[in-house]
Design a protein around this motif. Structure first.
Motif, PDB file in Angstrom:
ATOM      1  N   THR A   1       0.815  -1.070  -0.009  1.00 51.97           N
ATOM      2  CA  THR A   1       0.161   0.046   0.031  1.00 51.97           C
ATOM      3  C   THR A   1       0.748   1.377  -0.100  1.00 51.97           C
ATOM      4  O   THR A   1       0.602   2.329  -0.778  1.00 51.97           O
ATOM      5  N   LEU A   2       1.854   1.288   1.002  1.00 51.06           N
ATOM      6  CA  LEU A   2       2.858   2.498   0.896  1.00 51.06           C
ATOM      7  C   LEU A   2       3.457   2.882  -0.553  1.00 51.06           C
ATOM      8  O   LEU A   2       3.616   3.761  -0.929  1.00 51.06           O
ATOM      9  N   LYS A   3       3.859   1.485  -0.982  1.00 53.27           N
ATOM     10  CA  LYS A   3       4.505   1.638  -2.381  1.00 53.27           C
ATOM     11  C   LYS A   3       3.506   2.052  -3.250  1.00 53.27           C
ATOM     12  O   LYS A   3       3.861   3.065  -4.310  1.00 53.27           O
ATOM     13  N   ALA A   4       2.267   1.642  -3.345  1.00 55.22           N
ATOM     14  CA  ALA A   4       1.262   2.087  -4.580  1.00 55.22           C
ATOM     15  C   ALA A   4       1.128   3.696  -4.142  1.00 55.22           C
ATOM     16  O   ALA A   4       1.250   4.189  -5.378  1.00 55.22           O
TER      17      ALA A   4
ATOM     18  N   SER B   1       2.953   5.750  -2.764  1.00 56.19           N
ATOM     19  CA  SER B   1       4.437   6.770  -3.201  1.00 56.19           C
ATOM     20  C   SER B   1       4.450   6.575  -4.711  1.00 56.19           C
ATOM     21  O   SER B   1       5.111   7.699  -5.243  1.00 56.19           O
ATOM     22  N   GLU B   2       4.522   5.375  -5.299  1.00 60.13           N
ATOM     23  CA  GLU B   2       4.699   5.490  -6.885  1.00 60.13           C
ATOM     24  C   GLU B   2       3.876   6.432  -7.635  1.00 60.13           C
ATOM     25  O   GLU B   2       4.210   6.867  -8.655  1.00 60.13           O
ATOM     26  N   CYS B   3       2.617   6.973  -6.983  1.00 61.48           N
ATOM     27  CA  CYS B   3       1.636   7.609  -7.677  1.00 61.48           C
ATOM     28  C   CYS B   3       1.873   9.127  -7.006  1.00 61.48           C
ATOM     29  O   CYS B   3       1.252  10.079  -7.567  1.00 61.48           O
TER      30      CYS B   3
ATOM     31  N   LEU C   1      -4.195   9.946  -5.702  1.00 70.37           N
ATOM     32  CA  LEU C   1      -4.791   9.037  -4.571  1.00 70.37           C
ATOM     33  C   LEU C   1      -5.703   7.981  -5.237  1.00 70.37           C
ATOM     34  O   LEU C   1      -5.738   6.856  -5.200  1.00 70.37           O
ATOM     35  N   VAL C   2      -6.637   8.670  -6.138  1.00 67.59           N
ATOM     36  CA  VAL C   2      -7.449   7.865  -6.882  1.00 67.59           C
ATOM     37  C   VAL C   2      -6.849   6.786  -7.894  1.00 67.59           C
ATOM     38  O   VAL C   2      -7.130   5.386  -7.835  1.00 67.59           O
ATOM     39  N   SER C   3      -5.694   7.554  -8.545  1.00 67.45           N
ATOM     40  CA  SER C   3      -5.003   6.542  -9.509  1.00 67.45           C
ATOM     41  C   SER C   3      -4.154   5.518  -8.603  1.00 67.45           C
ATOM     42  O   SER C   3      -4.319   4.484  -9.267  1.00 67.45           O
ATOM     43  N   ALA C   4      -3.814   5.636  -7.546  1.00 68.33           N
ATOM     44  CA  ALA C   4      -3.024   4.740  -6.861  1.00 68.33           C
ATOM     45  C   ALA C   4      -3.973   3.564  -6.124  1.00 68.33           C
ATOM     46  O   ALA C   4      -3.380   2.579  -6.285  1.00 68.33           O
ATOM     47  N   LEU C   5      -5.108   4.088  -6.029  1.00 69.87           N
ATOM     48  CA  LEU C   5      -5.784   3.016  -5.034  1.00 69.87           C
ATOM     49  C   LEU C   5      -6.679   2.308  -6.043  1.00 69.87           C
ATOM     50  O   LEU C   5      -7.296   1.166  -5.831  1.00 69.87           O
ATOM     51  N   ARG C   6      -7.311   2.899  -7.147  1.00 75.87           N
ATOM     52  CA  ARG C   6      -8.249   2.285  -8.179  1.00 75.87           C
ATOM     53  C   ARG C   6      -8.059   0.719  -8.478  1.00 75.87           C
ATOM     54  O   ARG C   6      -8.845   0.145  -8.455  1.00 75.87           O
ATOM     55  N   PRO C   7      -6.539   0.704  -8.924  1.00 72.76           N
ATOM     56  CA  PRO C   7      -6.460  -0.901  -9.120  1.00 72.76           C
ATOM     57  C   PRO C   7      -6.830  -1.716  -8.058  1.00 72.76           C
ATOM     58  O   PRO C   7      -6.791  -3.078  -8.412  1.00 72.76           O
ATOM     59  N   TYR C   8      -6.910  -1.221  -7.225  1.00 72.60           N
ATOM     60  CA  TYR C   8      -7.229  -2.458  -5.911  1.00 72.60           C
ATOM     61  C   TYR C   8      -8.772  -2.281  -5.337  1.00 72.60           C
ATOM     62  O   TYR C   8      -9.038  -2.841  -4.391  1.00 72.60           O
ATOM     63  N   HIS C   9      -9.630  -1.983  -6.328  1.00 71.02           N
ATOM     64  CA  HIS C   9     -11.069  -1.818  -6.198  1.00 71.02           C
ATOM     65  C   HIS C   9     -11.338  -1.510  -4.808  1.00 71.02           C
ATOM     66  O   HIS C   9     -12.186  -2.275  -4.210  1.00 71.02           O
TER      67      HIS C   9
ATOM     68  N   PHE D   1      11.010  -0.127   4.215  1.00 71.46           N
ATOM     69  CA  PHE D   1      10.871  -0.782   2.939  1.00 71.46           C
ATOM     70  C   PHE D   1      11.827  -0.252   1.583  1.00 71.46           C
ATOM     71  O   PHE D   1      11.366  -0.093   0.516  1.00 71.46           O
ATOM     72  N   GLY D   2      12.820   0.458   1.899  1.00 73.13           N
ATOM     73  CA  GLY D   2      13.685   1.330   0.839  1.00 73.13           C
ATOM     74  C   GLY D   2      13.100   2.432   0.246  1.00 73.13           C
ATOM     75  O   GLY D   2      13.509   3.112  -0.303  1.00 73.13           O
ATOM     76  N   GLY D   3      11.884   3.010   1.201  1.00 74.85           N
ATOM     77  CA  GLY D   3      11.439   4.327   0.878  1.00 74.85           C
ATOM     78  C   GLY D   3      11.576   4.901   1.967  1.00 74.85           C
ATOM     79  O   GLY D   3      11.903   4.729   2.864  1.00 74.85           O
ATOM     80  N   GLU D   4      10.899   6.127   1.859  1.00 72.92           N
ATOM     81  CA  GLU D   4      10.631   7.134   2.969  1.00 72.92           C
ATOM     82  C   GLU D   4       9.345   7.698   3.174  1.00 72.92           C
ATOM     83  O   GLU D   4       8.989   8.352   2.149  1.00 72.92           O
ATOM     84  N   TYR D   5       8.684   7.635   4.366  1.00 69.86           N
ATOM     85  CA  TYR D   5       7.427   7.850   4.466  1.00 69.86           C
ATOM     86  C   TYR D   5       7.134   8.518   5.519  1.00 69.86           C
ATOM     87  O   TYR D   5       7.752   9.067   6.878  1.00 69.86           O
TER      88      TYR D   5
END
Lengths: 174, 97
Positions: free
Chosen positions: A7-10, A12-14, A52-60, A119-123
Motif C-alpha cells: 500500500t505504501l509503495k502504491a 508513493s509510486e503515484c 490518490l484515486v489513481s493509486a488505489l483504483r487498481p485495488y478496487h 521498505f527502501g522508501g521514506e514515508y
C-alpha cells in the motif's frame, strides 16, 4: 489484514501526499497494540486527490461493511465531495482521513510528522505528540485506552535520547 | 544494574542495525540506553507516565523490546502476531462446527 508495504509503495509510486496515522503509526513508534487497518491522512488538493484515486483504483476500493451491490464510485468527485472514507480494498482495509480530531487537516499533520525509512522508501508518519493529541481529542474508549501506552512511549523515547555515551578523557601526560 | 546476559546484547545489536543510505537513520540502542530504560521500566519513577501506564496494565517490556527494533521490523512483528491470531480464530471456528 492490510498489505502495508504494498500500500505504501502504491501510494508513493503515484506521488500521493499522505501521512501514516493511527495504529500503524503507533506501531512504528514502538506500541505493542495490534491493528488490522491502515489509516492515512491525505492532502485534499485536487491534484493529490487525483493521484490518490489513481493509486488505489487498481485495488478496487469499496465502502467497508456496505451491503453487496451498493453503488460506490471511487473517483475524484466522490473524494472531493466527502472527507473521511473507510474502505476495503484488495490490499486490505484502508481509512482515508481528510480531517483528524484534535489535529485538523494534512498541512498541520504533515508539519509535525516524522520522516521514517521503510521498505527502501521514506514515508511521513504522525509524531507521537500528534497521535496523543488526536486520541485524546477523539475521546472514544478505544482511543483513550491507548493513551497510557503512547504517553509512556513518549517518555521512553525522551529517556533514551537523554542517555549520551560517557566520554572518558585521559589526564594530560606530563 | 542489569546483568548483560539477561539483555541478550548481541541479538539486540544485530536486530537493531541501522538502515543505510537514507536521510533518517534508525540508530541502534546502546547498551547504556537499554540498561537505563530497562531499569526505568522495572521501577518507573513515581508520578511518571511510565508508572501510570504500568498501573493501567500496559506491559512496558513489550514496548522496550520494540524500541530495540527498526520501525519496519516493528511492523513485521505486529503483522506476524496478527497472522497468528487469525490462524487461531480460524482453528477455533473449525472446532465449533
Amino acid at each position: 489484514m492490510i498489505n502495508f508495504e504494498a500500500t505504501l509503495k502504491a501510494l508513493s509510486e503515484c506521488g500521493v501526499n499522505f501521512v501514516v496515522i493511527g495504529g500503524y503509526a503507533a506501531t512504528l513508534h514502538g506500541s505493542a497494540y495490534l491493528t488490522r487497518d491502515l489509516d492515512i491522512c491525505y492532502e485534499r488538493t485536487p491534484g493529490n486527490i487525483e493521484r490518490l484515486v489513481s493509486a488505489l483504483r487498481p485495488y478496487h476500493p469499496r465502502l467497508r461493511g456496505a451491503p453487496e451491490g451498493l453503488p460506490f464510485l471511487f473517483d475524484v468527485e466522490t473524494l472531493s465531495n466527502g472527507m473521511n472514507f473507510t474502505l476495503a480494498t484488495d490490499l486490505g482495509d484502508i481509512d482515508l482521513l481528510g480531517h483528524l480530531s484534535g489535529l485538523g487537516e494534512f498541512p498541520t499533520v504533515a508539519l509535525d510528522a516524522i520522516s521514517m525509512p521503510l521498505f527502501g522508501g521514506e514515508y511521513r508518519v504522525a509524531s507521537l505528540d500528534s497521535l496523543i493529541r488526536s486520541k485524546r481529542a477523539a475521546g472514544r474508549n478505544k482511543d483513550l485506552n491507548v493513551l497510557p501506552e503512547l504517553e509512556a512511549l513518549k517518555e521512553m523515547h525522551a529517556q533514551k535520547e537523554q542517555t549520551k555515551p560517557q566520554v572518558q578523557t585521559e589526564p594530560p601526560q606530563d | 544494574m542489569v546483568p548483560a546476559r539477561q539483555l541478550n546484547w548481541g541479538e539486540i545489536q544485530k536486530e537493531a542495525r541501522p538502515l543505510k543510505g537514507l536521510k533518517y537513520v534508525q540508530r541502534a540502542m546502546t547498551r547504556e540506553e537499554h540498561e537505563r530504560l530497562y531499569a526505568l521500566v522495572q521501577n518507573p519513577p513515581p508520578g511518571s507516565k511510565m508508572e501510570a501506564a504500568k498501573v493501567y496494565g500496559v506491559d512496558l517490556t513489550l514496548n522496550l523490546r520494540s524500541l530495540t527494533r527498526t520501525p519496519a521490523e516493528r511492523v513485521h512483528e505486529m503483522e506476524a502476531a496478527l497472522k497468528f491470531a487469525e490462524e487461531l480464530r480460524r482453528a477455533a471456528a473449525h472446532l465449533d462446527r
